[in-house]
Motif scaffolding. Sequence first.
Motif, short mmCIF file in Angstrom:
data_model
loop_
_atom_site.label_atom_id
_atom_site.label_comp_id
_atom_site.label_asym_id
_atom_site.label_seq_id
_atom_site.Cartn_x
_atom_site.Cartn_y
_atom_site.Cartn_z
N ARG A 135 0.87 -1.17 0.00
CA ARG A 135 0.00 0.00 0.00
C ARG A 135 0.91 1.22 0.00
NH1 ARG A 135 -2.65 -2.50 4.26
NH2 ARG A 135 -1.87 -0.92 5.68
N ARG B 24 2.51 11.30 -3.82
CA ARG B 24 2.26 12.74 -3.68
C ARG B 24 2.67 13.43 -4.97
NH1 ARG B 24 4.18 14.88 1.86
NH2 ARG B 24 2.26 13.79 2.45
N THR C 75 1.19 5.75 -0.75
CA THR C 75 0.63 7.06 -1.08
C THR C 75 1.61 7.78 -1.99
OG1 THR C 75 -0.59 7.25 1.01
CG2 THR C 75 -0.13 9.29 -0.17
N ASP D 285 -3.80 7.21 -3.09
CA ASP D 285 -3.49 5.98 -2.37
C ASP D 285 -3.67 4.81 -3.34
OD1 ASP D 285 -3.15 7.47 -0.05
OD2 ASP D 285 -5.24 7.18 0.57
N GLU E 55 -2.69 13.90 -3.78
CA GLU E 55 -2.25 12.59 -3.30
C GLU E 55 -3.16 11.48 -3.81
OE1 GLU E 55 0.03 13.36 0.93
OE2 GLU E 55 -2.11 12.88 0.98
#
Length: 314
Positions: free
Chosen positions: A78, A82, A80, A174, A172
């Motif tokens: 997982r 940016r 994120t 995810d 952002e």
Amino acid sequence: MGRRRRQRGRPVSGVFLLNKPSGMSSNDALQRVKYLMFADKAGHTGSLDPLATGVLPICLGEATKFSHFLLDSDKGYRATFRFGIQTETGDSDGDIVAQQSAAKLTKKMVEKAIEPFRGDIMQVPSMYSALKHNGEPLYKLARQGITVEREARPCTIFQYDFLDFRSGEIAEADVFVHCTKGTYIRTLAEDLGEALGVGAHVSMLHRTQAGPFFEEDTTSLAELEQLREGKRGEDMDYLLKPTEAAVDDLPGFDLSEDVAFYFKKGQPVICPQAYRDGEEGDIVRIFLEDGPFLGVAEILDDGMVAPRRLIVER
């Protein structure tokens, strides 16, 4: 005659599944687990960046012989990403090298840009990876300001799911990625940012899977330290997966006690079941019939199985 060096630690074998904390190198985490388990030998199965958290299998004792099988296994993450900021390292630990507005990005734009990165792709490794050039890790060269040519390498992205999106000047996304070994998530972020024309880096990375191991089976370093308080290393052995768990995805076959005698001495032996159900060149697990794991072997073209890694009883 010199004095024999006293060995530190006990001969314990198995796989400890650590949920690595952020801000710690994989080697530092390994050394801490080795100390808390009072193990004489330990090795990890592919490093995680200090920024990253999650599944880090640590092999103890005889299990270190099989760590490369986990190194070669598929991984799940997982992360994120940016958008609007590019960093020197491709993650939030690096210095910012470029910045621009990502306000134009929409969820639909990011979802569409992800599509070409699914399946079989070619990826140029980051200069801040642990790959070696003339025996020197690339990240060490990068810290000296040295950049070398890197060839694109094949990898497979089995799953690349878009989970959430937050718009803004610094946007952002995810994501979840299930991929083959040697895939660099920071490079996925940088390539996606380049495709969208705004740049990107990884601000959060969590490994959810390493081969047959998943995050729900892990123990954090803080939990291990708390459990260990006032106890011996032996008292923590219940946390270990058996040595053969490192190769749990390989087919398994049994040998009779008579045949196993020669196998344990490193000699190829006949294993009709392996020859019937497997193929030449396959790597398989070998067990004593109704007994323990003996090691891994390769199926030969003459119906024999040849030992490749053997368990040494201590």
